[in-house]
Design an enzyme around this catalytic site. Structure first.
Site, PDB file in Angstrom:
ATOM      1  N   ARG A 123     -12.599  -9.445   1.376  1.00 29.10           N
ATOM      2  CA  ARG A 123     -12.217  -9.426   2.796  1.00 29.10           C
ATOM      3  C   ARG A 123     -13.439  -9.572   3.702  1.00 29.10           C
ATOM      4  O   ARG A 123     -13.376 -10.228   4.744  1.00 29.10           O
ATOM      5  CB  ARG A 123     -11.444  -8.133   3.107  1.00 29.10           C
ATOM      6  CG  ARG A 123     -10.004  -8.239   2.655  1.00 29.10           C
ATOM      7  CD  ARG A 123      -9.298  -6.909   2.503  1.00 29.10           C
ATOM      8  NE  ARG A 123      -7.997  -7.141   1.884  1.00 29.10           N
ATOM      9  CZ  ARG A 123      -6.841  -7.218   2.543  1.00 29.10           C
ATOM     10  NH1 ARG A 123      -6.824  -7.019   3.836  1.00 29.10           N
ATOM     11  NH2 ARG A 123      -5.727  -7.473   1.899  1.00 29.10           N
ATOM     12  N   ARG A 145     -10.618   3.208   5.642  1.00 25.56           N
ATOM     13  CA  ARG A 145      -9.157   3.090   5.531  1.00 25.56           C
ATOM     14  C   ARG A 145      -8.704   3.429   4.116  1.00 25.56           C
ATOM     15  O   ARG A 145      -7.626   3.982   3.916  1.00 25.56           O
ATOM     16  CB  ARG A 145      -8.712   1.673   5.940  1.00 25.56           C
ATOM     17  CG  ARG A 145      -7.216   1.531   6.064  1.00 25.56           C
ATOM     18  CD  ARG A 145      -6.808   0.208   6.686  1.00 25.56           C
ATOM     19  NE  ARG A 145      -7.008  -0.911   5.760  1.00 25.56           N
ATOM     20  CZ  ARG A 145      -6.778  -2.186   6.063  1.00 25.56           C
ATOM     21  NH1 ARG A 145      -6.354  -2.514   7.259  1.00 25.56           N
ATOM     22  NH2 ARG A 145      -6.984  -3.133   5.172  1.00 25.56           N
ATOM     23  N   ARG A 164       0.867  -1.181   0.000  1.00 22.64           N
ATOM     24  CA  ARG A 164       0.000   0.000   0.000  1.00 22.64           C
ATOM     25  C   ARG A 164       0.904   1.232   0.000  1.00 22.64           C
ATOM     26  O   ARG A 164       2.089   1.126   0.324  1.00 22.64           O
ATOM     27  CB  ARG A 164      -0.882   0.005   1.265  1.00 22.64           C
ATOM     28  CG  ARG A 164      -1.830  -1.161   1.320  1.00 22.64           C
ATOM     29  CD  ARG A 164      -2.541  -1.241   2.662  1.00 22.64           C
ATOM     30  NE  ARG A 164      -3.357  -2.450   2.716  1.00 22.64           N
ATOM     31  CZ  ARG A 164      -3.642  -3.109   3.834  1.00 22.64           C
ATOM     32  NH1 ARG A 164      -3.185  -2.692   4.995  1.00 22.64           N
ATOM     33  NH2 ARG A 164      -4.389  -4.198   3.797  1.00 22.64           N
TER      34      ARG A 164
HETATM   35  N1  LIG Z   1      -0.749 -16.678   8.129  1.00 21.26           N
HETATM   36  C1  LIG Z   1      -0.300 -15.439   8.032  1.00 21.26           C
HETATM   37  N2  LIG Z   1      -1.152 -14.425   7.919  1.00 21.26           N
HETATM   38  C2  LIG Z   1      -0.630 -13.178   7.862  1.00 21.26           C
HETATM   39  C3  LIG Z   1       0.748 -12.903   7.905  1.00 21.26           C
HETATM   40  N3  LIG Z   1       0.933 -11.566   7.821  1.00 21.26           N
HETATM   41  C4  LIG Z   1      -0.280 -11.021   7.731  1.00 21.26           C
HETATM   42  N4  LIG Z   1      -1.236 -11.971   7.761  1.00 21.26           N
HETATM   43  C5  LIG Z   1      -2.691 -11.823   7.737  1.00 21.26           C
HETATM   44  O1  LIG Z   1      -3.085 -11.571   6.417  1.00 21.26           O
HETATM   45  C6  LIG Z   1      -4.287 -10.820   6.450  1.00 21.26           C
HETATM   46  C7  LIG Z   1      -4.208  -9.680   5.457  1.00 21.26           C
HETATM   47  O2  LIG Z   1      -3.231  -8.774   5.883  1.00 21.26           O
HETATM   48  P1  LIG Z   1      -3.076  -7.388   5.133  1.00 21.26           P
HETATM   49  O3  LIG Z   1      -3.003  -7.629   3.675  1.00 21.26           O
HETATM   50  O4  LIG Z   1      -1.950  -6.643   5.754  1.00 21.26           O
HETATM   51  O5  LIG Z   1      -4.485  -6.679   5.382  1.00 21.26           O
HETATM   52  P2  LIG Z   1      -5.201  -6.127   6.686  1.00 21.26           P
HETATM   53  O6  LIG Z   1      -5.403  -7.245   7.656  1.00 21.26           O
HETATM   54  O7  LIG Z   1      -6.479  -5.635   6.143  1.00 21.26           O
HETATM   55  O8  LIG Z   1      -4.364  -5.031   7.244  1.00 21.26           O
HETATM   56  C8  LIG Z   1      -4.501 -10.428   7.898  1.00 21.26           C
HETATM   57  O9  LIG Z   1      -5.448 -11.306   8.468  1.00 21.26           O
HETATM   58  C9  LIG Z   1      -3.179 -10.646   8.532  1.00 21.26           C
HETATM   59  O10 LIG Z   1      -3.291 -10.979   9.914  1.00 21.26           O
HETATM   60  C10 LIG Z   1       1.631 -14.019   8.032  1.00 21.26           C
HETATM   61  O11 LIG Z   1       2.832 -13.910   8.092  1.00 21.26           O
HETATM   62  N5  LIG Z   1       1.061 -15.244   8.089  1.00 21.26           N
HETATM   63  N1  LIG Z   2     -12.007   1.014  17.626  1.00 20.38           N
HETATM   64  C1  LIG Z   2     -11.970   1.626  16.451  1.00 20.38           C
HETATM   65  N2  LIG Z   2     -12.941   2.504  16.149  1.00 20.38           N
HETATM   66  C2  LIG Z   2     -12.949   3.123  14.941  1.00 20.38           C
HETATM   67  N3  LIG Z   2     -12.019   2.945  13.979  1.00 20.38           N
HETATM   68  C3  LIG Z   2     -11.011   2.075  14.245  1.00 20.38           C
HETATM   69  C4  LIG Z   2     -10.937   1.381  15.481  1.00 20.38           C
HETATM   70  N4  LIG Z   2      -9.848   0.582  15.460  1.00 20.38           N
HETATM   71  C5  LIG Z   2      -9.260   0.792  14.246  1.00 20.38           C
HETATM   72  N5  LIG Z   2      -9.945   1.686  13.527  1.00 20.38           N
HETATM   73  C6  LIG Z   2      -9.678   2.137  12.148  1.00 20.38           C
HETATM   74  O1  LIG Z   2     -10.095   1.074  11.301  1.00 20.38           O
HETATM   75  C7  LIG Z   2      -9.245   0.958  10.171  1.00 20.38           C
HETATM   76  C8  LIG Z   2      -8.696  -0.451  10.090  1.00 20.38           C
HETATM   77  O2  LIG Z   2      -7.773  -0.653  11.162  1.00 20.38           O
HETATM   78  P1  LIG Z   2      -6.445  -1.504  10.963  1.00 20.38           P
HETATM   79  O3  LIG Z   2      -5.641  -1.356  12.217  1.00 20.38           O
HETATM   80  O4  LIG Z   2      -5.798  -1.128   9.660  1.00 20.38           O
HETATM   81  O5  LIG Z   2      -7.078  -2.955  10.846  1.00 20.38           O
HETATM   82  P2  LIG Z   2      -6.398  -4.374  10.542  1.00 20.38           P
HETATM   83  O6  LIG Z   2      -4.929  -4.241  10.795  1.00 20.38           O
HETATM   84  O7  LIG Z   2      -7.055  -5.302  11.496  1.00 20.38           O
HETATM   85  O8  LIG Z   2      -6.714  -4.692   9.121  1.00 20.38           O
HETATM   86  C9  LIG Z   2      -8.168   2.016  10.335  1.00 20.38           C
HETATM   87  O9  LIG Z   2      -8.486   3.124   9.528  1.00 20.38           O
HETATM   88  C10 LIG Z   2      -8.205   2.359  11.813  1.00 20.38           C
HETATM   89  O10 LIG Z   2      -7.823   3.700  12.046  1.00 20.38           O
END
Ligand SMILES: Nc1nc2c(ncn2[C@@H]2O[C@H](COP(=O)(O)OP(=O)(O)O)[C@@H](O)[C@H]2O)c(=O)[nH]1
Ligand SMILES: Nc1ncnc2c1ncn2[C@@H]1O[C@H](COP(=O)(O)OP(=O)(O)O)[C@@H](O)[C@H]1O
EC number: 2.7.4.8
Length: 388
Positions: A280, A269, A176
């Protein structure tokens, strides 16, 4: 510092017959015998001077083999002491090395090694470095995309920069716009990652939302070596694999207050296309179900109000307002260059030899160790017992 203790020590002989191997400085190899096999530790690994070699001699066939070595091993040095422990592990003490680099474990028949041997279909051994100090468990955080895992982890790392370290995963998805390679993820090609998976470099991996994600053994080792508590942000499939490994982590699942709120967060986000958001959200339902019912997670956190959720996270990690922001320092103890090693139950007694001997003994207590390959063996206690 400990009191002078009355240890009743079984003095074991040097050599290869009883699971002990202590050799002189000129002779760099150390050999230990377990059953019909001798493990020879020394020299370099396949000609690589940076990596300590391991060879196996099978008495029944009289054949030598070089196993696939998992984990980052110690660099070669001038001799080793080796002691066979329970559960297919050999304690290897490097002679004349800094105290933070002298205690290693070679796993030759641990549950992890047995599983990898089956998985990779070849002979495998695994290194795990011994790390001193309090054995805080690594933390696995899972939850659907957009629930706030990354936000909570960032808050923790910002408030306690020296206490927590993030395990940087590998992924085949595109970065990203704000994401940095090596910081948020190691962004990699599918074929490269698949090869590394086949080479046994990954603790776990899974296909998530159409991309490959995985935790390399090295990424966990780097954090543990820096004395920090490792945080893994991985999906439920990955959490299941870690649960089956010897990492001995604490498992936390983060739930959204509702699917509608999850969708709003994902949209606001603004990092995914509509198609990716839909994918997702579809996966989220199954993940939440698995997170709540799989028995993997000891803790379920609801991220409704962020501040409240963060407070609950700190509570369950045992962090209160008195927690030292910068972690706890471990007192340095250097192991003697020339020494003998004796084993007494869970205690390893290291006695300095040579002209400069002061008769002090160093006691390495293995009673509170946990973890192990893949990753580090934590919770080692070292104490100096003064000669009276
Ligand atoms: N099994 C596994 N899952 C991962 C790893 N790193 C990230 N993920 C998972 O992959 C998913 C997608 O991650 P990401 O693309 O960063 O999207 P986000 O969760 O929306 O921030 C999330 O559920 C993460 O917890 C890894 O090393 N192993
Ligand atoms: N408790 C909350 N209330 C409102 N917005 C939240 C809260 N926790 C996270 N966010 C927002 O939600 C979005 C997704 O959070 P993020 O940490 O990227 O999620 P994930 O890592 O689980 O994918 C971000 O824009 C974050 O600022």
């Amino acid at each position: 510092m400990g009191e002078a203790a009355a240890f009743f020590v079984d003095h074991l002989e040097n050599g290869h017959t009883n699971g002990f191997g202590v050799k002189s400085e000129e002779d760099r190899d150390t050999s230990v015998q377990i059953g019909d096999r001798s493990y020879v530790i020394g020299g370099s690994h396949e000609g690589n001077p940076l990596f300590l070699g391991v060879k196996i001699h099978d008495k029944t066939t009289n054949e030598w083999s070089i196993p696939t070595v998992l984990g980052t091993g110690p660099k070669p040095c001038k001799g080793y002491s080796a002691v066979v422990l329970k559960q297919g592990r050999i304690l290897v003490i490097k002679k004349g090395s800094a105290s933070d680099d002298s205690i290693w474990f070679l796993e030759v028949d641990s549950p992890f090694v047995r599983e990898q041997r089956k998985l990779l279909g070849k002979e495998v051994v695994a290194w795990s470095k011994g790390v001193r100090g309090n054995a805080e468990k690594p933390i696995v955080i899972s939850g659907p995309s957009g629930v706030g895992k990354g936000t909570l982890i960032s808050m923790l790392m910002k408030e306690f920069p020296s206490m927590f370290g993030f395990s940087v995963s590998h992924t085949t998805r595109s970065p990203r716009c704000m994401e940095k390679n090596g910081v948020h993820y190691h962004f990699t090609d599918k074929n490269v990652m698949e090869k590394e998976i086949n080479d046994g470099k990954f603790l776990e991996f899974a296909s998530v939302h159409g991309n490959l994600y995985g935790t390399s053994i090295e990424s966990v080792e780097v954090v543990t070596d820096s004395g920090k508590r490792c945080i893994l942000d991985i999906d439920v499939q990955g959490a299941r694999s870690v649960k089956a490994s010897s990492l001995d982590a604490i498992f936390i699942f983060v739930c959204p207050p509702s699917m509608k709120e999850l969708e709003d967060r994902l949209r606001s986000r603004g990092t995914e296309t509509e198609e990716q958001i839909q994918k997702r959200l579809r996966n989220a339902e199954a993940e939440i179900k698995a997170g709540k019912s799989s028995g993997i997670f000891e803790h379920i956190l609801y991220n409704d109000n962020l501040e409240e959720c963060y407070k609950n996270l700190k509570n369950l990690l045992g962090i209160n307002d008195d927690a030292p922001v910068n972690g706890v320092e471990v007192e340095g103890i250097n192991l003697p260059k020339e020494h003998t090693v004796t084993k007494k139950e869970d205690k390893i007694l290291i006695q300095e030899t040579g002209e400069a001997t002061k008769n002090d003994m160093i006691v390495l207590d293995l009673a509170s160790i946990n973890g192990g390959a893949p990753g580090r063996t934590r919770g080692i206690v070292l104490d100096t017992v003064k000669s009276s």
